[in-house]
Scaffold this motif. Structure first.
Motif, PDB file in Angstrom:
ATOM      1  N   LEU A  65      25.460  -8.342  -5.282  1.00 52.42           N
ATOM      2  CA  LEU A  65      23.979  -8.543  -5.057  1.00 52.42           C
ATOM      3  C   LEU A  65      23.249  -9.650  -5.862  1.00 52.42           C
ATOM      4  O   LEU A  65      22.584 -10.505  -5.255  1.00 52.42           O
ATOM      5  CB  LEU A  65      23.277  -7.117  -4.772  1.00 52.42           C
ATOM      6  N   GLN A  66      23.261  -9.296  -7.096  1.00 49.77           N
ATOM      7  CA  GLN A  66      22.437 -10.168  -7.879  1.00 49.77           C
ATOM      8  C   GLN A  66      22.977 -11.631  -7.979  1.00 49.77           C
ATOM      9  O   GLN A  66      22.330 -12.482  -7.990  1.00 49.77           O
ATOM     10  CB  GLN A  66      22.586  -9.629  -9.305  1.00 49.77           C
ATOM     11  N   VAL A  67      24.357 -11.678  -7.664  1.00 45.09           N
ATOM     12  CA  VAL A  67      25.189 -13.169  -7.646  1.00 45.09           C
ATOM     13  C   VAL A  67      24.644 -13.770  -6.228  1.00 45.09           C
ATOM     14  O   VAL A  67      24.085 -15.055  -6.334  1.00 45.09           O
ATOM     15  CB  VAL A  67      26.467 -12.815  -7.431  1.00 45.09           C
ATOM     16  N   THR A  68      24.302 -12.822  -5.058  1.00 43.54           N
ATOM     17  CA  THR A  68      24.029 -13.585  -3.892  1.00 43.54           C
ATOM     18  C   THR A  68      22.545 -13.932  -3.943  1.00 43.54           C
ATOM     19  O   THR A  68      22.299 -15.069  -3.540  1.00 43.54           O
ATOM     20  CB  THR A  68      24.045 -12.763  -2.871  1.00 43.54           C
ATOM     21  N   VAL A  69      21.783 -13.007  -4.713  1.00 42.14           N
ATOM     22  CA  VAL A  69      20.263 -13.342  -4.724  1.00 42.14           C
ATOM     23  C   VAL A  69      19.975 -14.519  -5.544  1.00 42.14           C
ATOM     24  O   VAL A  69      19.472 -15.514  -5.200  1.00 42.14           O
ATOM     25  CB  VAL A  69      19.618 -11.996  -5.344  1.00 42.14           C
ATOM     26  N   GLN A  70      20.598 -14.803  -6.704  1.00 42.50           N
ATOM     27  CA  GLN A  70      20.378 -15.882  -7.683  1.00 42.50           C
ATOM     28  C   GLN A  70      21.172 -17.075  -6.979  1.00 42.50           C
ATOM     29  O   GLN A  70      20.364 -18.041  -7.079  1.00 42.50           O
ATOM     30  CB  GLN A  70      20.975 -15.719  -8.793  1.00 42.50           C
ATOM     31  N   ALA A  71      21.951 -16.917  -6.328  1.00 46.85           N
ATOM     32  CA  ALA A  71      22.859 -18.412  -5.650  1.00 46.85           C
ATOM     33  C   ALA A  71      21.854 -18.834  -4.664  1.00 46.85           C
ATOM     34  O   ALA A  71      21.521 -19.918  -4.484  1.00 46.85           O
ATOM     35  CB  ALA A  71      24.039 -17.828  -5.212  1.00 46.85           C
ATOM     36  N   SER A  72      21.236 -17.721  -3.619  1.00 43.25           N
ATOM     37  CA  SER A  72      20.647 -18.134  -2.810  1.00 43.25           C
ATOM     38  C   SER A  72      19.113 -18.669  -3.262  1.00 43.25           C
ATOM     39  O   SER A  72      18.532 -19.718  -2.508  1.00 43.25           O
ATOM     40  CB  SER A  72      20.356 -17.087  -1.761  1.00 43.25           C
ATOM     41  N   PHE A  73      18.668 -18.253  -4.267  1.00 45.39           N
ATOM     42  CA  PHE A  73      17.509 -18.789  -4.852  1.00 45.39           C
ATOM     43  C   PHE A  73      17.354 -20.289  -5.118  1.00 45.39           C
ATOM     44  O   PHE A  73      16.515 -20.834  -4.958  1.00 45.39           O
ATOM     45  CB  PHE A  73      17.149 -17.771  -6.166  1.00 45.39           C
ATOM     46  N   PHE A  74      18.416 -20.502  -5.829  1.00 44.25           N
ATOM     47  CA  PHE A  74      18.741 -21.847  -6.184  1.00 44.25           C
ATOM     48  C   PHE A  74      18.869 -22.784  -5.132  1.00 44.25           C
ATOM     49  O   PHE A  74      18.418 -23.968  -5.020  1.00 44.25           O
ATOM     50  CB  PHE A  74      20.024 -22.059  -7.117  1.00 44.25           C
ATOM     51  N   ILE A  75      19.637 -22.382  -3.871  1.00 46.98           N
ATOM     52  CA  ILE A  75      19.527 -23.287  -2.611  1.00 46.98           C
ATOM     53  C   ILE A  75      18.176 -23.273  -2.174  1.00 46.98           C
ATOM     54  O   ILE A  75      17.809 -24.487  -1.841  1.00 46.98           O
ATOM     55  CB  ILE A  75      20.311 -22.357  -1.560  1.00 46.98           C
ATOM     56  N   TYR A  76      17.247 -22.283  -2.167  1.00 48.62           N
ATOM     57  CA  TYR A  76      15.952 -22.378  -1.693  1.00 48.62           C
ATOM     58  C   TYR A  76      15.176 -23.238  -2.524  1.00 48.62           C
ATOM     59  O   TYR A  76      14.422 -23.937  -1.974  1.00 48.62           O
ATOM     60  CB  TYR A  76      15.346 -20.923  -1.931  1.00 48.62           C
TER      61      TYR A  76
END
Length: 217
Positions: A65-76
């Motif tokens: 979950l943390q991996v997904t949140v951080q990865a999507s944050f950088f895309i944002y």
């Protein structure tokens, strides 16, 4: 899953996305461009990648979950920078007389509005312009408490609001420095309240999840 692999999973999505974007951007706008323009583009890319790698290296990724949140944050973040003109900033700054051009824009109010609610009054309803600026930082209000534990309590609302305000001011200064974008105080107002709305959505979701967990127990 080891630590190195988790960090790679955080970085790779935005890296792949940005490489595709820059390939198209280069062929459309920089093919045959001067060395100074190309250098400006490369500098903006390197600064972004250096920040992403630095943040990822410092932060923990305890679960998927943390991996997904951080990865999507950088895309944002990448999407916001692309929309607001970050990748043409250094090209603009490297051009001759950019400072004088920027000051002239302020003096003549050329796509520059420093009067609060002027643009909002013009559009009056929640049209594309108003809604777009409201939504721009709404995800940031959600991401901040997700990524930073210290911002998860409801009493941090004004802290998140202040962060969103400074981010929005930074975006408008960025757009002021470029000759292709508008700089508007109303955008700051809408961005900031959008970020605040995102934080409230996070708090609402947290209350729902907590209540559901208690019922299940």
């Amino acid at each position: 899953m080891n630590t190195t692999l988790k960090k790679l999973l955080v970085i790779l999505p935005v890296m792949i996305l940005s490489l595709f974007y820059f390939r198209v951007l280069y062929h459309e706008n920089y093919s045959g461009a001067s060395f100074r323009r190309v250098t400006g583009l490369i500098l903006s890319i390197l600064l972004l990648f250096a920040w992403i790698i630095f943040v990822t290296a410092r932060r923990k990724q305890d679960n998927l979950l943390q991996v997904t949140v951080q990865a999507s944050f950088f895309i944002y973040v990448f999407a916001v920078l692309q929309l607001t003109g970050y990748f043409i900033l250094f090209t603009e700054v490297s051009s001759h007389g950019w400072w004088d051009k920027m000051n002239q824009r302020i003096e003549t109010h050329d796509r520059v509005n420093l009067e609060p609610f002027k643009t909002i009054d013009i559009y009056q309803t929640w049209g594309k312009q108003i809604l777009g600026n409201f939504i721009m930082l709404l995800p940031l209000g959600i991401y901040l408490p997700l990524i930073y534990k210290g911002l998860r309590k409801a009493y941090n609302f004004f802290v998140v609001l202040l962060i969103c305000f400074f981010v929005s001011v930074g975006i408008e200064l960025l757009q002021l420095a470029t000759s292709y974008r508008s700089a508007d105080i109303d955008d700051v107002i809408l961005n900031t309240f959008g970020g605040g709305a995102g934080f409230l959505i996070y708090q609402l979701f947290k209350v729902i999840v907590t209540a559901k967990t208690r019922v299940d127990q």
